[in-house]
Design a protein around this motif. Sequence first.
Motif, mmCIF file in Angstrom:
data_model
loop_
_atom_site.group_PDB
_atom_site.id
_atom_site.type_symbol
_atom_site.label_atom_id
_atom_site.label_comp_id
_atom_site.label_asym_id
_atom_site.label_seq_id
_atom_site.Cartn_x
_atom_site.Cartn_y
_atom_site.Cartn_z
ATOM 1 N N LYS A 19 -13.709 34.036 -41.269
ATOM 2 C CA LYS A 19 -12.666 35.165 -41.343
ATOM 3 C C LYS A 19 -13.042 36.071 -40.157
ATOM 4 O O LYS A 19 -14.072 36.302 -39.590
ATOM 5 N N HIS A 20 -12.101 36.824 -39.707
ATOM 6 C CA HIS A 20 -12.178 37.667 -38.727
ATOM 7 C C HIS A 20 -13.219 38.671 -38.607
ATOM 8 O O HIS A 20 -13.991 38.654 -37.584
ATOM 9 N N SER A 69 -0.860 48.257 -35.510
ATOM 10 C CA SER A 69 -0.713 47.315 -33.869
ATOM 11 C C SER A 69 0.842 46.615 -33.697
ATOM 12 O O SER A 69 1.315 46.643 -35.029
ATOM 13 N N THR A 122 -13.177 50.637 -53.700
ATOM 14 C CA THR A 122 -13.608 49.361 -54.385
ATOM 15 C C THR A 122 -14.083 48.473 -53.343
ATOM 16 O O THR A 122 -14.814 47.364 -53.820
ATOM 17 N N PRO A 132 -3.713 34.696 -43.010
ATOM 18 C CA PRO A 132 -2.410 34.411 -43.270
ATOM 19 C C PRO A 132 -1.731 33.230 -42.415
ATOM 20 O O PRO A 132 -2.373 32.987 -41.237
ATOM 21 N N THR A 154 -5.246 41.012 -43.678
ATOM 22 C CA THR A 154 -4.460 39.667 -44.213
ATOM 23 C C THR A 154 -3.090 40.198 -44.937
ATOM 24 O O THR A 154 -2.031 39.511 -44.501
ATOM 25 N N LEU A 155 -2.946 41.201 -45.800
ATOM 26 C CA LEU A 155 -1.749 41.262 -46.199
ATOM 27 C C LEU A 155 -0.878 42.269 -45.570
ATOM 28 O O LEU A 155 0.388 41.953 -45.396
ATOM 29 N N THR A 195 -15.332 44.406 -41.788
ATOM 30 C CA THR A 195 -14.195 44.871 -41.307
ATOM 31 C C THR A 195 -14.332 46.168 -40.421
ATOM 32 O O THR A 195 -13.866 46.571 -39.595
ATOM 33 N N LYS A 235 4.235 42.279 -42.531
ATOM 34 C CA LYS A 235 4.966 42.454 -41.231
ATOM 35 C C LYS A 235 5.710 41.238 -40.835
ATOM 36 O O LYS A 235 6.704 41.043 -40.507
ATOM 37 N N ASP A 283 -2.389 42.753 -52.106
ATOM 38 C CA ASP A 283 -3.766 41.701 -52.499
ATOM 39 C C ASP A 283 -4.218 41.597 -53.915
ATOM 40 O O ASP A 283 -4.010 42.451 -54.464
ATOM 41 N N PRO A 328 -16.500 46.003 -51.431
ATOM 42 C CA PRO A 328 -17.851 45.842 -51.565
ATOM 43 C C PRO A 328 -18.461 45.949 -50.163
ATOM 44 O O PRO A 328 -17.804 45.743 -49.121
ATOM 45 N N LYS A 344 -3.502 29.818 -33.553
ATOM 46 C CA LYS A 344 -3.463 30.991 -34.253
ATOM 47 C C LYS A 344 -3.300 32.047 -33.303
ATOM 48 O O LYS A 344 -3.902 31.957 -32.029
ATOM 49 N N GLN A 350 -18.290 43.356 -47.174
ATOM 50 C CA GLN A 350 -17.000 43.482 -46.646
ATOM 51 C C GLN A 350 -16.590 44.805 -45.973
ATOM 52 O O GLN A 350 -15.962 44.700 -44.813
HETATM 53 P P1 NAD Z 1 -8.665 40.986 -45.634
HETATM 54 O O1 NAD Z 1 -7.573 41.582 -45.665
HETATM 55 O O2 NAD Z 1 -8.986 39.347 -45.400
HETATM 56 O O3 NAD Z 1 -9.420 41.102 -47.197
HETATM 57 C C1 NAD Z 1 -11.101 40.843 -46.949
HETATM 58 C C2 NAD Z 1 -11.533 40.924 -48.581
HETATM 59 O O4 NAD Z 1 -11.498 42.095 -49.108
HETATM 60 C C3 NAD Z 1 -10.532 39.990 -49.478
HETATM 61 O O5 NAD Z 1 -11.174 39.416 -50.444
HETATM 62 C C4 NAD Z 1 -9.570 41.183 -50.308
HETATM 63 O O6 NAD Z 1 -9.272 40.905 -51.371
HETATM 64 C C5 NAD Z 1 -10.615 42.288 -50.450
HETATM 65 N N1 NAD Z 1 -10.228 43.634 -50.468
HETATM 66 C C6 NAD Z 1 -9.145 44.257 -49.622
HETATM 67 N N2 NAD Z 1 -9.125 45.663 -50.076
HETATM 68 C C7 NAD Z 1 -9.921 45.814 -51.060
HETATM 69 C C8 NAD Z 1 -10.201 46.722 -51.960
HETATM 70 N N3 NAD Z 1 -9.858 48.072 -51.766
HETATM 71 N N4 NAD Z 1 -11.423 46.632 -52.780
HETATM 72 C C9 NAD Z 1 -11.990 45.501 -52.965
HETATM 73 N N5 NAD Z 1 -11.765 44.378 -52.377
HETATM 74 C C10 NAD Z 1 -10.803 44.380 -51.388
HETATM 75 O O7 NAD Z 1 -9.635 41.790 -44.775
HETATM 76 P P2 NAD Z 1 -9.544 42.651 -43.228
HETATM 77 O O8 NAD Z 1 -10.768 42.191 -42.442
HETATM 78 O O9 NAD Z 1 -8.953 43.958 -43.399
HETATM 79 O O10 NAD Z 1 -8.459 41.600 -42.684
HETATM 80 C C11 NAD Z 1 -8.722 40.663 -41.716
HETATM 81 C C12 NAD Z 1 -7.410 39.960 -41.215
HETATM 82 O O11 NAD Z 1 -6.924 40.895 -40.335
HETATM 83 C C13 NAD Z 1 -7.609 38.582 -40.400
HETATM 84 O O12 NAD Z 1 -6.452 37.728 -40.874
HETATM 85 C C14 NAD Z 1 -7.109 39.081 -38.973
HETATM 86 O O13 NAD Z 1 -6.762 38.301 -38.259
HETATM 87 C C15 NAD Z 1 -6.316 40.173 -39.231
HETATM 88 N N6 NAD Z 1 -6.199 41.133 -38.010
HETATM 89 C C16 NAD Z 1 -4.997 41.577 -37.707
HETATM 90 C C17 NAD Z 1 -4.980 42.558 -36.676
HETATM 91 C C18 NAD Z 1 -3.712 43.157 -36.395
HETATM 92 O O14 NAD Z 1 -3.511 43.892 -35.214
HETATM 93 N N7 NAD Z 1 -2.495 42.508 -36.719
HETATM 94 C C19 NAD Z 1 -6.296 43.114 -36.061
HETATM 95 C C20 NAD Z 1 -7.194 42.727 -36.519
HETATM 96 C C21 NAD Z 1 -7.504 41.666 -37.633
#
Ligand code: NAD
Length: 375
Positions: A290-291, A166, A199, A88, A118-119, A208, A124, A59, A201, A177, A204
């Motif tokens: 976003k999710h 997962s 870190t 993604p 996202t990452l 999440t 994966k 990221d 915020p 999607k 977020q």
């Molecule tokens: P994200 O990966 O989209 O990140 C959200 C924000 O947080 C970004 O701006 C990122 O740069 C920032 N960030 C991440 N780590 C940080 C850190 N340590 N310090 C500061 N900033 C940080 O957030 P998310 O909510 O974890 O992921 C959403 C994605 O996950 C969606 O694409 C969704 O479809 C996917 N998702 C996947 C599954 C699965 O089972 N595969 C399940 C649920 C969601």
Amino acid sequence: MNTEGNLKKEEITSSKSTQYRNFPMVPRVVFGQGSFSQLGDILLSNRKSSEAPFIFLVDDFFENEEFANRLPIMFNDELIFISANEEPKTGQVDALVTRIKEKYEELPSGIIGIGGGTLLDLAKAVAILLNNNGQAEQYQGWDLVNRPAIYHVGIPTISGTGAEVSRTTVLLGPEKKLGINSDFTTYDQVILDPDLTKTVPIEQWFYTGMDCFIHCIESLNGTYLNAFSQSYGEKALELCKEVFLEDLPEDESRDKLMMASWHGGMSIAYSQVGIAHAVSYGLSYLLGIKHGIGNCLVFQHLGEFYPEGVQLFQKMMAKHDIELPQGVCSNLTQNDFDIMVNVALGMDALWENALGKEWKKIMPPERLQAIYQRI
Ligand code: NAD
Ligand code: ZN
């Protein structure tokens, strides 16, 4: 369509008379503050040769020298920073795979994904496509992947999605999607270091984290619930309540949310998510929302379906002074609503999980549109 929940409706309805799914789990996991420093040792024994690099997909929040210096980069390993501003996409996966294949003669030793959902999802998908021909969109669906992914390691830096456990990677393709759901999607190794989330915020962290909370509520209140899902879902819910409603010391709170994410992901592995996820997918598809925040925007209006969950959610919002955007759907056309309603109602398994077999009678398009209009 599906989201991160794993069971399809046929699997639930036929599970008593036929076969149960044989799900893969992450075979190796390290947990603990500072455990990220063990990555080098872990990779060492998995390096195929000095010509086969490890590719780190990180990221871009971490794009600085201090972090780069913490990565155990050797030989021709490569570090690629990627923005998580957008969810993604299949094209993004294909571009990364092409770039890696063109640059190196040998397949990489492995892919290391470091970041939020996202990452984790991108890494994966790249690991799968490096060892399977064609393009990412061909594998969106159920069990379409034929060959194992290359070795892949997931390191979450924000807690909640459960993407670290997962067997899916949710990608936005040209047409839909949809996840690449396969036995080869699951990580070979996960490192859970709560310090990496220091870190994040607060907004977020909340959005999440609420993804995890909503996984629990939707799984525990679903018709697909079974003892496997319940045992993980209840633990995750208990941890979420501690994290979001009590005043825990910060490091304890980070530890617990990371484990809540893990258990929440395990809970939906053997069941499904529900209404908030289906409706949130519509928002994400049309508006790119976003999710995590999308789930929150929807969930606040689902009191009639998840009364206790929504009450808790509102308490959590109030405790952390979270204000959600309003009027998100206020300027949309009928055509826009139709698109979102279609995307959401296309997710049969989620609705059946939430409302039972007669869900189409309970949730006609007009009723769903009325929910969107409140967002
Ligand atoms: P994200 O990966 O989209 O990140 C959200 C924000 O947080 C970004 O701006 C990122 O740069 C920032 N960030 C991440 N780590 C940080 C850190 N340590 N310090 C500061 N900033 C940080 O957030 P998310 O909510 O974890 O992921 C959403 C994605 O996950 C969606 O694409 C969704 O479809 C996917 N998702 C996947 C599954 C699965 O089972 N595969 C399940 C649920 C969601
Ligand atoms: Zn989710």
